[in-house]
Design an enzyme around this catalytic site. Sequence first.
Site, PDB file in Angstrom:
ATOM      1  N   GLY D 199     -30.735   2.724  -9.332  1.00 44.71           N
ATOM      2  CA  GLY D 199     -31.578   3.214  -8.246  1.00 44.71           C
ATOM      3  C   GLY D 199     -32.964   3.598  -8.709  1.00 44.71           C
ATOM      4  O   GLY D 199     -33.448   3.110  -9.731  1.00 44.71           O
ATOM      5  N   LEU D 225     -26.698  -3.338  -5.191  1.00 43.55           N
ATOM      6  CA  LEU D 225     -27.903  -2.979  -5.938  1.00 43.55           C
ATOM      7  C   LEU D 225     -27.567  -2.509  -7.355  1.00 43.55           C
ATOM      8  O   LEU D 225     -26.740  -1.624  -7.543  1.00 43.55           O
ATOM      9  CB  LEU D 225     -28.648  -1.853  -5.186  1.00 43.55           C
ATOM     10  CG  LEU D 225     -30.015  -1.490  -5.751  1.00 43.55           C
ATOM     11  CD1 LEU D 225     -30.980  -2.643  -5.621  1.00 43.55           C
ATOM     12  CD2 LEU D 225     -30.545  -0.240  -5.083  1.00 43.55           C
ATOM     13  N   ASP D 226     -28.225  -3.119  -8.337  1.00 44.92           N
ATOM     14  CA  ASP D 226     -28.075  -2.743  -9.749  1.00 44.92           C
ATOM     15  C   ASP D 226     -26.645  -2.934 -10.260  1.00 44.92           C
ATOM     16  O   ASP D 226     -26.251  -2.335 -11.262  1.00 44.92           O
ATOM     17  CB  ASP D 226     -28.537  -1.289  -9.986  1.00 44.92           C
ATOM     18  CG  ASP D 226     -30.005  -1.097  -9.636  1.00 44.92           C
ATOM     19  OD1 ASP D 226     -30.759  -2.072  -9.733  1.00 44.92           O
ATOM     20  OD2 ASP D 226     -30.389   0.019  -9.259  1.00 44.92           O
ATOM     21  N   GLU D 227     -25.856  -3.751  -9.551  1.00 46.82           N
ATOM     22  CA  GLU D 227     -24.479  -4.002  -9.964  1.00 46.82           C
ATOM     23  C   GLU D 227     -24.262  -5.455 -10.385  1.00 46.82           C
ATOM     24  O   GLU D 227     -23.140  -5.851 -10.705  1.00 46.82           O
ATOM     25  CB  GLU D 227     -23.516  -3.675  -8.810  1.00 46.82           C
ATOM     26  CG  GLU D 227     -23.389  -2.218  -8.474  1.00 46.82           C
ATOM     27  CD  GLU D 227     -22.591  -1.450  -9.515  1.00 46.82           C
ATOM     28  OE1 GLU D 227     -21.707  -2.051 -10.163  1.00 46.82           O
ATOM     29  OE2 GLU D 227     -22.865  -0.253  -9.686  1.00 46.82           O
TER      30      GLU D 227
END
Lengths: 290, 290, 290, 290
Positions: D199, D225-227
């Site tokens: 994040g 997100l960001d995964e």
Amino acid sequence: MTTATLLVSCPDQKGLVAKVADWLYSHNGNIIHADQHTDASAGLFLMRVEWQLAGFNLERQEIAASFQPLAAAIDAKWQLHFSDRVRRVAIFVTKQDHCLYDLILRHKSGEINSQIPLVIGNHPNLEAIAHNFGINFHHVPITAETKATQEKLQLDLLHQYQIDLVVLAKYMQVLSPQFLAAFPQVINIHHSFLPAFPGAKPYHRAYQRGVKIIGATAHYVTEDLDEGPIIEQDVIRVSHRDAVADLIRKGKDLERIVLARAVRLHLENRVLIYGQTAKSKLGLRTVVFD
Amino acid sequence: MTTATLLVSCPDQKGLVAKVADWLYSHNGNIIHADQHTDASAGLFLMRVEWQLAGFNLERQEIAASFQPLAAAIDAKWQLHFSDRVRRVAIFVTKQDHCLYDLILRHKSGEINSQIPLVIGNHPNLEAIAHNFGINFHHVPITAETKATQEKLQLDLLHQYQIDLVVLAKYMQVLSPQFLAAFPQVINIHHSFLPAFPGAKPYHRAYQRGVKIIGATAHYVTEDLDEGPIIEQDVIRVSHRDAVADLIRKGKDLERIVLARAVRLHLENRVLIYGQTAKSKLGLRTVVFD
Amino acid sequence: MTTATLLVSCPDQKGLVAKVADWLYSHNGNIIHADQHTDASAGLFLMRVEWQLAGFNLERQEIAASFQPLAAAIDAKWQLHFSDRVRRVAIFVTKQDHCLYDLILRHKSGEINSQIPLVIGNHPNLEAIAHNFGINFHHVPITAETKATQEKLQLDLLHQYQIDLVVLAKYMQVLSPQFLAAFPQVINIHHSFLPAFPGAKPYHRAYQRGVKIIGATAHYVTEDLDEGPIIEQDVIRVSHRDAVADLIRKGKDLERIVLARAVRLHLENRVLIYGQTAKSKLGLRTVVFD
Amino acid sequence: MTTATLLVSCPDQKGLVAKVADWLYSHNGNIIHADQHTDASAGLFLMRVEWQLAGFNLERQEIAASFQPLAAAIDAKWQLHFSDRVRRVAIFVTKQDHCLYDLILRHKSGEINSQIPLVIGNHPNLEAIAHNFGINFHHVPITAETKATQEKLQLDLLHQYQIDLVVLAKYMQVLSPQFLAAFPQVINIHHSFLPAFPGAKPYHRAYQRGVKIIGATAHYVTEDLDEGPIIEQDVIRVSHRDAVADLIRKGKDLERIVLARAVRLHLENRVLIYGQTAKSKLGLRTVVFD
């Protein structure tokens, strides 16, 4: 915030921190950063102290004269720097552009506090890059026969541009003792983990030796090739899969980063050179107050 | 060489270095190591100063009283330590022996300056190792039902053995707030690069996530699991070739080294915890004067 | 799971992977790990392939004879290893115990698949450690005058204990060419980042030179001191704050880890030595199939 | 040297290496690089093989049809790439220029084999940089209200410029699931060591948490997100002396290097994504055949 920085080295003795701190406090100095180091083997005390000029009750032109009696009493060598006296840097290059670009872009982004008015190349290849960023470029070709004359020309340019620091950004020439005597403030990037692989073609020799890690070294230039005081080093792993071209590619990132860190540390007055006192067998080495 | 060490933290203000250095110099103190840090976001000044007792013109029992008025004047929290007052360490273990062996062997080689009179295990597996090095071992099994009683037994042992520091060397139990209130000096090793993978089975989760680097974290234990102030971290590269068992094997070296560094830094009085002041949104964090 | 491993090197040519894989598949081999490397500068193909014995339709004593015609056709040097033929390791020591302890404890935890029946010391200091773990210790003192005789005694012990690999764990003696001719499988740990600081007292020289990073190197021993093929290296940052004693302390962790990794890679048959062919200027170097 | 590269993944079974190698050898293929990996937990075999087109006895347009029956027999997903089909890359930016410059300069120096015909910015700030290197720049501002429309405009540009890969070079917008469904080949650089600090504002949170190491992560972008699957990560040490501004400065070097490595690995067809099979609890992860 404008600051002043003192770099001090002197024989180790009691009360040094107190004396310097007292002098600052007596003039209402607000310390931003202070660090000191005692090298027992050399019998030396080394100190960096940085303080705000705002609120300090000496005018900046009075500071040196005020500190001088204390410096004399403790037998100190010292330098005084002001953060708003921006240093002027000349970059020496040959044909490789990665370190030149890196320094210019860090300068542009504010990461390196300096002016870069001058690039000197012994080949003309990188002229367009300098011009693109509004930097003057001088082509000063050098051969064995013309070296003395051309180094004199380089020194004239350094004088004319009021240069404080020369950075050898993959400059493939050795500076003569005469050049260094006339202009000693020179930082070089060597593409190996010194003292491994001094001299030419370190990546080729690293490959032949079969090392599992390669490195880069930023150091002040002295008369002894690749023997100057080391400012910064870093390394990266390699394997049998890496051919010489891969070592060169991986090494370029190291060269960029290690040289930029060294230049930044120097320009922030964080590096003190010492060594080779009567008491020690040390080579010339650095304290890096980071 | 016997030394005294002061760890000081106080609101930032002018003259702090001068005042502390003057107090030392006025008593003929020979500084061995001094370092300080100002955290602007927290408005805090933090300092470590270590000096020789030989030649200092205060008796050791007079030092605290002599420093107290200065400490009060600058509103400081402070600790005073003597290097010949060797701290007593208890090691808490479960079944894994690598951190226990590592700490014992570093202690044996003189790398960690402490006494280790006590090992407590919630399983009996590592008793023979402790005995082999002449250390008392107490088996204190813990279940959810017996936790309160058994932690009381642990605290009694810590009291009985006059323990200064507890090291959780792969101790697979969470200490209760009551335990920590009674004995707050506890260092833990967590087998991930916190704040990644807090809680259980970090290597399994690192594998599932497919990270390319794993780590270990040594921290002081607080009521908030895996949220305590970090003392030291380190990492190692992994690849798709590494199964969970490989991560565990590689991680064991990290755990050993990171825990040992943290314990050594603590025992040399090089760690100050700060944070969470009225002025800041900081978590609890450390200054490590290394 | 019992496995067989082939290590193959031969002149590079088309179809090598296909030929070896076909031979395995024709005998119903289930490959666990396969890796290969072509060194263009040496004109060499190098391969490691490991497969399950369960389900393979050759008896283990038939495998070499079955592979031999293929090996001859591709002009290969090759080794065949079985994972349940546990290698026997002798550790040579002097006075420092950290690498000895480390190897023994990794062996004990199952991290190093071997037997360790023998420790030889040119000083008697570490006898108790060996005995404590049930390992025979032989004290074989060596002087310049007695070297030939005593090395013969060492070789007799290696023969008597049926040793496959000698590990020099901070053994402060140089092995003679005669010893190495009689027993060539020897791994050494050198406490510097070779080729920096070969020979004696590397930490002292690293300090004097003022490097910012130190390292350790595990290599096979050859007649050329500190010139043998490198298996593994690692490094750690140091600063001006680190005295020689700190370099030694930090270096001990590197020595332990780098030596253990090299021994493990060797015992898992992951290391192939090559170089110095007619086509190349390479030194002896390694492929590490990790 | 023009090469073809096959990336293959299929359920693990005996004979896979033999079958693929045989197919290549039967067509006179000269293998330049071959690597394979078996993920036991996923029951998957993954392979990369690269061979010279010169001498191969299939025309390039025949290769896929020739391989198809084998692929069907082993139930494989596969990709076929030719090294002279240079991929076209679009770079998405906001205001920060360091990753944009880095990618352009690496492209210019030949380190990244691609074309870069297009830069899209949601702010106009970096237009001059793109133009300076002869790259078209499109300003596509995005607000919550205009997102759907503007992403459609972005997709039209990707189509018009025949883009193969999008690189988010500090692009401060989240791509919608609709965008990713239409154009799934997207690499992002996240300025933390994921899964730590996903994040916004990871450097600020790293500072508040007091970590001793920071990192950067390059990953394929997914709806989570960001995964997304991680391609590359790297880290650097920090200390209490580093303010947030220092973390940002140090992190910029990580971001540059990690993103460039990931883009290079992708463009050399060295990355395979896998995971989340019926047999495994794995997240999406990568094999990197480097």
